[in-house]
Every structure is written in C-alpha cells, then in structure tokens.
Scaffold this active site. Structure first.
Site, mmCIF file in Angstrom:
data_model
loop_
_atom_site.group_PDB
_atom_site.id
_atom_site.type_symbol
_atom_site.label_atom_id
_atom_site.label_comp_id
_atom_site.label_asym_id
_atom_site.label_seq_id
_atom_site.Cartn_x
_atom_site.Cartn_y
_atom_site.Cartn_z
ATOM 1 N N CYS A 1 82.127 -10.666 126.397
ATOM 2 C CA CYS A 1 80.701 -10.976 126.534
ATOM 3 C C CYS A 1 79.828 -9.840 125.994
ATOM 4 C CB CYS A 1 80.345 -11.247 127.995
ATOM 5 S SG CYS A 1 78.603 -11.701 128.217
ATOM 6 N N CYS B 1 77.999 -11.661 94.289
ATOM 7 C CA CYS B 1 78.966 -12.672 94.728
ATOM 8 C C CYS B 1 78.519 -14.083 94.344
ATOM 9 C CB CYS B 1 79.147 -12.586 96.251
ATOM 10 S SG CYS B 1 80.310 -13.798 96.915
ATOM 11 N N CYS C 1 76.288 -18.061 102.147
ATOM 12 C CA CYS C 1 76.300 -17.349 103.434
ATOM 13 C C CYS C 1 75.178 -16.341 103.601
ATOM 14 C CB CYS C 1 77.648 -16.656 103.663
ATOM 15 S SG CYS C 1 77.864 -15.107 102.774
ATOM 16 N N CYS D 1 75.406 -13.454 135.751
ATOM 17 C CA CYS D 1 76.438 -14.441 135.458
ATOM 18 C C CYS D 1 77.508 -14.413 136.540
ATOM 19 C CB CYS D 1 77.076 -14.149 134.097
ATOM 20 S SG CYS D 1 78.170 -15.478 133.526
ATOM 21 N N CYS E 1 83.578 -12.664 131.310
ATOM 22 C CA CYS E 1 84.328 -12.832 130.065
ATOM 23 C C CYS E 1 84.471 -11.476 129.378
ATOM 24 C CB CYS E 1 83.610 -13.811 129.143
ATOM 25 S SG CYS E 1 83.317 -15.430 129.901
ATOM 26 N N ARG F 1 88.178 -15.627 129.250
ATOM 27 C CA ARG F 1 87.065 -16.153 130.045
ATOM 28 C C ARG F 1 87.447 -16.173 131.528
ATOM 29 N NH1 ARG F 1 82.915 -17.678 127.158
ATOM 30 N NH2 ARG F 1 81.977 -18.792 128.886
ATOM 31 N N ASP G 1 68.926 -12.731 119.833
ATOM 32 C CA ASP G 1 69.847 -12.714 120.969
ATOM 33 C C ASP G 1 70.925 -11.645 120.810
ATOM 34 O OD1 ASP G 1 70.935 -13.702 123.395
ATOM 35 O OD2 ASP G 1 72.416 -14.856 122.285
#
Length: 395
Positions: free
Chosen positions: A16, A326, A332, A9, A13, A128, A282
C-alpha cells in the site's frame, strides 16, 4: 478524488502506497472529514465543473470506514448544489466491509463500486492482509457476492506484483470466472527512501531509493500484458474491458485515453485529504506536492494554479531523449510520472522503470491495434478482429 477518511484502513496490504500518509497528519487523532468541509468540497467541486455531468470519486484509505449515513449526507448536499447537473458517484473499496445495507444504498443511488482484488486466493492473500495479519480473500469474495446479489455495478482493480505477474492467464481466467467484465490492471512499483517527514516511499520523477521486493519487473509486466492480450484479442473484445487495452486502442486512433497514465499530460487527477488539503495527484501526496487548502482557496483556483499547471506539463517536458525518439511515444507518453526514475540509454534521467515491458507489449500488439484502428476509422466494430483471426494470421 476525495479521501473522506484519509488513509484510515482496516487492511494492511504490504504494498500500500497510501497507508503511511497518516504520518503527515499524526497530530490529528480524528482523521475524518467534517460536515462543514464535506459541504465546502461538494459545493466547490460542482461549481468547478464545465460539463453538465459531474462525477464524484470517493477514495481511501478505505472509504467504507465512514458509515452509510455519511454518504447519505453527501448525496443530500449533492442534490442541493447540483444546479440541474447530473451527479454520478464511484467509490473504491477493498470489499471486506460490504454488507447488505451498503449494497442497497449503492443500488438505490446508482454507485459504481471499484473493488480491489488481486486474483485467486493464493495471489490475493500474498500481500493483501487484514490489520491482524490474516487473509482477506474470503471477505472480499463475500462482498462481491453481495454486490452481485443486489445488482450493483462493480469493476475490479487488480494490482500486478512480483508474485502474481508470473501467472497471467490464471489471473485473467479468475476474473472471467467470477463474471467481472471491467478490469484495471495496475503494476506496483515502489521504492524505499529516507525522508525527514516520516514518509518512507519515494515520489516519482526522482532517482534513488531501494526498489521494494513486491515490485513487478519490466519483463514480468510486458509478458503479463502480452499473454492476456493474446487471449483477449481472440475471444473477449467488446465483452471484457481491460482498461490498459482500451487506452492503448484510444491512443492508436488518436483519441484521449480513459486513464491519465497513458495521456500526454496529467494534472486532472487531484486529491483532497479529509482536512481540505489538496495535492497534485493520488500518487503524489507528499508535502512538496501540496497545492493548498480548500479552506483558503477554491478547488478551481488550486487545480488551475501555476504549480499544478507545471506539474501537468512536466510529464511531457521531462521526457528523456529515448522516449522522444521512441516509435511508441504516442501510445504511452512515458506512462505515469510516478514510475519515471531511471536513466535512459543516453544517461538522461526520467525514463519509466517499466519502459522495457511497455515496449514489449506495444511491439506485440501493434499489428492487432492497426487492424482495430482501421475498423474503427471505417465505422466498423474493432471487435471484428476476433472473426478475422479465426481464419487469418496478423503479422
């Protein structure tokens, strides 16, 4: 997601989570995907799909560290192996390297471009930074202006951190002012740990570590979402699309949400590094979550392996008692496993760090979601809520 340049990159940041992944491949000086591996991936990826539409997601690091010629080659391979399927592409970028040449390519080939931008300049430039430590906002805005000039479809990925979370309406108004109608708000939560492999950030589903200063607090996150929702639900439904609000409504009406973090199970967002290594997710690119290498097994085999199936099931299987009791579990599903590292009220592990914020949000939006759900089930537009709210209150 394919990482054609790994973690390479041009930015640094501060929050990151991916830059340090280069430590896993530090012996390799040229960390970009080879033409042969690219071809193997494209062939495998298309063959592994069950629908007539195939979406390729290009991710980084910074995707534009590879030249336009690389992506032209990728499109050639996609056409060759398409087998009559419709091929679409989306690409995530920090926006600083966008040029007219890139925009022409994106427009001609119908790419959807995701741009990382954290709101107005003061907010964006807080974390950033460029590789030299300078601000990046003006470069990103120049890239966005070029995308608009060439008519390229784009959306925003905005990281919500300890700083900008305190100014939700300033944040939201900025995106409306620049004409961005599709926005993904991502809360940043990272912990520092000691590992023997050179990595410093903690994987999810494990306790411990030091919460890093830029992380948003649960209270900030809840307040941020509620304040933006109040403006959105009165003025912007059906015009501005906020991914989390859309996902919440999807869960409210019993449909699969468009984002994995709010789904009952995960495991469909695998990642391939430049060398063919495939990981569960990811946010789980760690040696312990490596599924194998594309040079040894097909993507279908890797993503349908017992290890990946177990990873997918663990999201539901490891929900602590507090989650299971919950009233908003359906909304969620414990959110992203990456953020599940604190104990629940009974002392059980696996509660989401942001739980209090999400509970605040769901409590707040429940009556509005109930109204929009009723409209949807009656085959009317959920956006009708805006007209209703002009003359009524929803309690």
């Amino acid at each position: 997601m394919l990482k054609p340049a790994g973690s390479l990159c041009n930015m640094r940041c501060q929050y990151c989570y991916y830059l340090e992944k280069g430590q896993m491949y530090k012996e390799d000086k040229n960390r970009v995907i080879s033409d042969s591996m690219l071809e193997t991936f494209i062939k495998n990826y298309i063959e592994s799909q069950t629908l007539p539409q195939v979406l390729f997601t290009w991710h980084g690091g910074e995707t534009l560290m590879r030249p336009v010629s690389f992506y032209k080659r990728a499109l050639e391979l996609q056409r060759y192996y398409a087998g009559g399927r419709q091929i679409d592409n989306c690409i995530q970028t920090n926006g600083t390297l966008i040029t007219g040449e890139w925009c022409k390519f994106f427009k001609e080939n119908n790419f959807l471009v995701g741009v990382s931008i954290d709101g107005p300049q003061e907010f964006h430039d807080e974390y950033r930074k460029t590789a030299s430590g300078g601000p990046s906002f003006q470069k990103v805005m120049k890239g966005i202006q070029l995308l608009n000039k060439y008519g390229v479809e784009w959306n925003a990925l905005a990281v919500v951190n300890d700083f900008n979370a305190d100014y939700p309406l300033d944040f939201y108004h900025f995106f409306k002012e620049i004409g961005c109608h599709f926005i993904q708000f991502t809360p940043i939560v990272e912990r520092k740990v000691s590992r023997t492999d050179g990595l410093t950030l903690a994987p999810g589903m494990e306790e411990g570590g030091e919460l890093l200063d830029f992380s948003v607090t649960p209270e900030q996150w809840g307040n941020f979402l509620c304040e933006i929702f109040d403006e959105w639900v009165r003025n912007d439904v059906g015009d501005y699309y906020i991914q989390l609000f859309d996902a919440t409504l999807a869960n409210w009406v019993g449909q699969v949400p468009g984002v994995c973090t709010m789904a009952e199970e995960c495991g469909h967002a695998g990642v391939m590094e430049y060398n063919g290594d495939v990981y569960s997710c990811d946010h789980f690119v760690f040696p312990e979550y490596r599924l194998g290498n594309l040079g040894e097994r097909s993507l279908y085999e890797l993503m349908n392996s017992e290890k990946q199936k177990e990873f997918a099931k663990n999201k539901k299987k490891r929900l602590p008692q507090q989650c299971q009791e919950c009233e908003f579990l359906f909304a969620c599903h414990g959110e992203c496993p990456k953020n599940r590292f604190v104990k629940d009220e009974y002392g059980n592990p696996g509660l989401n760090y942001l739980c209090k914020g999400y509970k605040m949000f769901f409590d707040h939006v429940a009556p509005y979601m109930d109204f929009m759900k009723a409209e949807f089930l009656a085959e009317r537009a959920p956006a009708n809520i805006m007209a209703y709210l002009k003359n009524h209150k929803i309690e």
